[in-house]
Design an enzyme around this catalytic site. Sequence first.
Site, PDB file in Angstrom:
ATOM      1  N   HIS A  50       0.906  -1.448  -0.132  1.00  0.00           N
ATOM      2  CA  HIS A  50       0.283  -0.055  -0.059  1.00  0.00           C
ATOM      3  C   HIS A  50       0.821   1.460  -0.389  1.00  0.00           C
ATOM      4  O   HIS A  50      -0.358   2.640   0.275  1.00  0.00           O
ATOM      5  CB  HIS A  50      -0.947  -0.278   0.950  1.00  0.00           C
ATOM      6  CG  HIS A  50      -2.107  -1.063   0.970  1.00  0.00           C
ATOM      7  ND1 HIS A  50      -3.265  -0.728   0.493  1.00  0.00           N
ATOM      8  CD2 HIS A  50      -2.147  -2.241   1.759  1.00  0.00           C
ATOM      9  CE1 HIS A  50      -3.977  -1.651   0.630  1.00  0.00           C
ATOM     10  NE2 HIS A  50      -3.051  -2.738   1.191  1.00  0.00           N
ATOM     11  N   LYS A  53      -8.005  13.728   5.236  1.00  0.00           N
ATOM     12  CA  LYS A  53      -7.105  13.030   4.741  1.00  0.00           C
ATOM     13  C   LYS A  53      -6.113  12.826   5.710  1.00  0.00           C
ATOM     14  O   LYS A  53      -6.173  13.857   5.966  1.00  0.00           O
ATOM     15  CB  LYS A  53      -6.353  12.483   3.307  1.00  0.00           C
ATOM     16  CG  LYS A  53      -5.870  14.020   2.697  1.00  0.00           C
ATOM     17  CD  LYS A  53      -4.785  13.840   1.238  1.00  0.00           C
ATOM     18  CE  LYS A  53      -6.329  14.191   0.321  1.00  0.00           C
ATOM     19  NZ  LYS A  53      -6.042  12.942  -0.937  1.00  0.00           N
ATOM     20  N   ARG A  54      -4.963  11.427   6.097  1.00  0.00           N
ATOM     21  CA  ARG A  54      -4.414  11.791   7.596  1.00  0.00           C
ATOM     22  C   ARG A  54      -3.014  13.107   6.780  1.00  0.00           C
ATOM     23  O   ARG A  54      -3.384  12.983   5.306  1.00  0.00           O
ATOM     24  CB  ARG A  54      -4.165  10.476   7.593  1.00  0.00           C
ATOM     25  CG  ARG A  54      -4.757   9.150   7.832  1.00  0.00           C
ATOM     26  CD  ARG A  54      -4.897   9.896   9.226  1.00  0.00           C
ATOM     27  NE  ARG A  54      -3.622  10.042   9.654  1.00  0.00           N
ATOM     28  CZ  ARG A  54      -3.203   9.283  11.363  1.00  0.00           C
ATOM     29  NH1 ARG A  54      -3.940   7.792  11.073  1.00  0.00           N
ATOM     30  NH2 ARG A  54      -1.816   9.350  11.609  1.00  0.00           N
ATOM     31  N   LYS A  86       1.223  14.306   1.564  1.00  0.00           N
ATOM     32  CA  LYS A  86      -0.401  15.056   1.191  1.00  0.00           C
ATOM     33  C   LYS A  86      -0.705  16.424   0.480  1.00  0.00           C
ATOM     34  O   LYS A  86      -1.751  17.076  -0.363  1.00  0.00           O
ATOM     35  CB  LYS A  86      -1.669  14.394   1.805  1.00  0.00           C
ATOM     36  CG  LYS A  86      -1.417  12.936   2.036  1.00  0.00           C
ATOM     37  CD  LYS A  86      -1.906  11.982   3.321  1.00  0.00           C
ATOM     38  CE  LYS A  86      -2.036  10.627   3.320  1.00  0.00           C
ATOM     39  NZ  LYS A  86      -2.926  10.384   2.255  1.00  0.00           N
ATOM     40  N   THR A 102      -8.776   7.054  -1.949  1.00  0.00           N
ATOM     41  CA  THR A 102      -9.502   6.332  -1.958  1.00  0.00           C
ATOM     42  C   THR A 102     -10.773   7.201  -1.563  1.00  0.00           C
ATOM     43  O   THR A 102     -12.020   7.203  -1.888  1.00  0.00           O
ATOM     44  CB  THR A 102     -10.003   5.294  -0.762  1.00  0.00           C
ATOM     45  OG1 THR A 102      -9.166   5.846   0.334  1.00  0.00           O
ATOM     46  CG2 THR A 102      -9.377   3.832  -1.005  1.00  0.00           C
ATOM     47  N   LYS A 154     -14.363   8.903  -3.280  1.00  0.00           N
ATOM     48  CA  LYS A 154     -15.728   9.206  -2.836  1.00  0.00           C
ATOM     49  C   LYS A 154     -15.805  10.031  -3.674  1.00  0.00           C
ATOM     50  O   LYS A 154     -17.717  10.424  -3.692  1.00  0.00           O
ATOM     51  CB  LYS A 154     -15.591   9.267  -1.074  1.00  0.00           C
ATOM     52  CG  LYS A 154     -14.896   7.470  -0.873  1.00  0.00           C
ATOM     53  CD  LYS A 154     -14.162   7.322   0.083  1.00  0.00           C
ATOM     54  CE  LYS A 154     -13.736   6.649   1.037  1.00  0.00           C
ATOM     55  NZ  LYS A 154     -12.797   6.173   1.806  1.00  0.00           N
TER      56      LYS A 154
HETATM   57  N1  LIG Z   1      -0.827   2.754   4.563  1.00  0.00           N
HETATM   58  N2  LIG Z   1      -0.839   2.755   3.142  1.00  0.00           N
HETATM   59  N3  LIG Z   1      -1.480   3.230   2.263  1.00  0.00           N
HETATM   60  C1  LIG Z   1      -2.453   4.099   2.461  1.00  0.00           C
HETATM   61  C2  LIG Z   1      -3.482   4.481   3.136  1.00  0.00           C
HETATM   62  N4  LIG Z   1      -2.289   5.323   3.553  1.00  0.00           N
HETATM   63  O1  LIG Z   1      -3.593   3.767   4.656  1.00  0.00           O
HETATM   64  O2  LIG Z   1      -3.069   2.706   1.700  1.00  0.00           O
HETATM   65  C3  LIG Z   1      -4.458   3.474   0.917  1.00  0.00           C
HETATM   66  C4  LIG Z   1      -5.357   1.932   0.830  1.00  0.00           C
HETATM   67  O3  LIG Z   1      -4.552   1.090  -0.522  1.00  0.00           O
HETATM   68  C5  LIG Z   1      -3.944   3.839  -0.215  1.00  0.00           C
HETATM   69  O4  LIG Z   1      -4.966   4.345  -0.967  1.00  0.00           O
HETATM   70  C6  LIG Z   1      -2.811   4.993   0.537  1.00  0.00           C
HETATM   71  O5  LIG Z   1      -2.826   5.613  -1.095  1.00  0.00           O
HETATM   72  C7  LIG Z   1      -2.105   4.189   1.072  1.00  0.00           C
HETATM   73  O6  LIG Z   1      -1.057   5.569   1.386  1.00  0.00           O
END
Ligand SMILES: [N-]=[N+]=N[C@]1([C@H](N)O)O[C@H](CO)[C@@H](O)[C@H](O)[C@H]1O
Length: 835
Positions: free
Chosen positions: A372, A563-564, A569, A671, A675
């Site tokens: 991820h 987002k975080r 980001k 994601t 949305k």
């Molecule tokens: N750990 N991790 N990774 C992430 C998100 N931060 O949770 O996973 C998400 C789910 O795959 C991704 O959409 C996102 O880009 C990626 O940074």
Amino acid sequence: MVKQTTKEHDLIVDDERTSNTVAALKQGILDNLFYVVGKRVEVATDLDHFTALAYTVRDRILARWLTTREDYAKHNVRTVYYLSAEFLMGPYLANNLLNLGIEDVIRQAVAELDLDLNHLIGRESEPGLGNGGLGRLAACYLDSLATLGVPAMGYGIRYEFGMFHQAIRDGWQVEMTDYWLRYGNPWEIRRPQACVEVGFGGHTQSWADSFGEYKVLWSPNEIVKGVPFDTPILGYRSGVANTLRLWRSEANESFYFDRFNSGDYEGAVGAKVFAENISKVLYPNDEEIRGKELRLQQQYFFTSCSLQDMIRRHETAGHSLENFHEQCTVQLNDTHPSIGVAELMRLLVDIHGFDWDKAWEITSHTFNYTNHTLLPEALERWPLRIFGLLLPRHLELIYEINARFLTIVRAKFPNDEARVARMSIIDEHGERYVRMAYLACVGSSHINGVAKLHTELLKSDVLHDFYELWPEKFINVTNGVTPRRWLAVSNPEQSELMTSKIGLGWIGDLDQLSQLERYAEDSTFRSEWRGVQHAVKVRLAQYIAEKTGVSVDPSSMFDAQVKRIHEYKRQHLNVLYILTQYYRLKKDPTLEISPRTFLFGGKAAPGYFMAKLIIKLITSVAEVVNNDPEVNRQLKVVFLPDYNVTFGQLVYPAADLSEQISTAGKEASGTGNMKFAMNGALTIGTLDGANIEIRDAVGHENFFLFGLTAAEVAARKAAGYHPHQIYESNGALREVIDGIGSGRFSRGDGSLFRPLVDSLLNSDPYLLFADYQSYVDCQDRVCKMYRDPEAWSRMSIYNAARMGQFSSDRSIRDYCKDIWNITRFEIGAGVPASK
Ligand SMILES: [N-]=[N+]=N[C@]1([C@H](N)O)O[C@H](CO)[C@@H](O)[C@H](O)[C@H]1O
């Protein structure tokens, strides 16, 4: 939520107690209030009513749950096991009502009890058992697995304390404990009879048995009990309810009393604390590791519990472990459960007496690994010292796995010891480490990224050596999100409007949204679309006023970045644009700028200083801008605290503009971007992660693109990047940076944002300066476009209409076809559904 009727293929017939008539539902709520909550109506609180309602809904899920299990057992189905350290499920009630198709009758039943359904839905505390995208993706996938009728089970950790609650005090993030279980959890069932034991520490002994077989015995010095808690995961109108099994760590009675009885009270209490600590709290770090031993304990605990449970279920079903990999396929959600590769080898070799090769054949055909992130600091590696102390047997097994693996590497790439060192699961540098991503790659049949660009970068960069060795293992599965929660539940207004034109089918088959395209050119529909959008924005404006006291104008453009908080980001790039507008307006208050409300939301990892400083920058700029009469008619800045699933369900439908502005090559997928676009927001973004695929799907003309590509970012860095030069050559940027550095936005304290300003001027690792002008120019195009409501709503409708492929149903179909080789199942029909 959209009007609905029970469809034919929900084959489960509800009995008297669980029928869905208003009368039966009212009786159910009153019975559960009395018999389960133990309260009379007269003294019941909202929370009591919520709990009684939740049990009444759960009653109607149980039959589907048990029938699903029985059918799966009867038909010996091949099953997917989704192992994830995080499941960000969000509140269950509204989603279960939609998937059961009983929202309207429940709303009536509740109303006849003088209660308000929306109010009760708001009483549910959400299980914040995840940090962000990775955890929420797991939740969306569980919804799609059950909706598509794929035999599956989610395995994770039942953290007692979930993701911290965020408050903003004097502009700074403050973390508060998340007592999500304070009032209990009506959706779960404790399964004490299915508990398992997990060992830690201790030592190993090895010997050759009478057949000369090499045997190893591991004697852990701590034994912990894993107790499962099961939650039914109901599919949308499929009649299928899969299981989410979350493990809690408890003291192992016998272990605890032995010490107690031997007078070793300290040891006894110590053992109890050790045990209960493991599933105590979620680590609040997104994309960065904090190599704490407890984290490794958590990972091994739930992985071992899950694998032991899978083997027990497999054998109980009368199967031999020889074909374990034919009946079971495991998805490793990032490296957090990758210790599973060594654990399954231990269970097969040490416990079940398999020889190495057979055990490896089973293991390497059972696991699949999803990566991820590309961020080097997020790739988990454990110091041998910690690893060996906690898991001595697993370290031995990993040495053996590694030795056999490097033999394969040497065979394919002879005389290339540099490659061998690069690919070794053991990193020999410094204090030496176990590289978990490499263990996952070696022990898995498939390795996938979560968006096309991300998977290409895995192949060309982070896992290039593995791609050269095993190109056939690599595959892409672009993320998706469930349209049930993120459209039908979150945005009933838009859902009703869409359904009125194209019917209900889109909820279970999002590709049907494409039928909306023809309405983009229909001015009546466009004005209905704007009407719906405005209603949703009014709802969010009320929430903002309630939560922050800031009043925002629903007719202004809602520009959202939720987002975080992370430097890649680039929430701070968004702030640079806000201040660029600020200075423009200060110079010329008559400037024609369409009013805009900048909405921010997101948590910073408690130990991540720069992320916390970025939150302070946003709140400080908000303080100045919102209180400046020369600009606050056109500009409003709001930081909404405590961003979570419930909050997301309010923001995604209400945004006009979605900020997806990460440095290209850094965001694996995203994601939230999906949305927002599904709910009709237009995206301003870089060619990063899934933005690229969204732009291709919605039409380049319906997407606001800016910035360097991933290749250009790499080239810029390789050529030597000098942010200071850009600062000197761009007056607007210089004015903004100097303003931040001067203390103008920090009550005169010029030192407050010094670390941020210095980082940007000296290194700017995420190339904000390089993308600044392109971003500002793009934002100006956005401003111009927003002043043409017809054009904007046309683009918005095209965005929503063309988001079909970003349903998590499509992602799960891809996993079924390309990775799990599994067929969906038609409950009651007793036959596998067509692929
Ligand atoms: N750990 N991790 N990774 C992430 C998100 N931060 O949770 O996973 C998400 C789910 O795959 C991704 O959409 C996102 O880009 C990626 O940074």
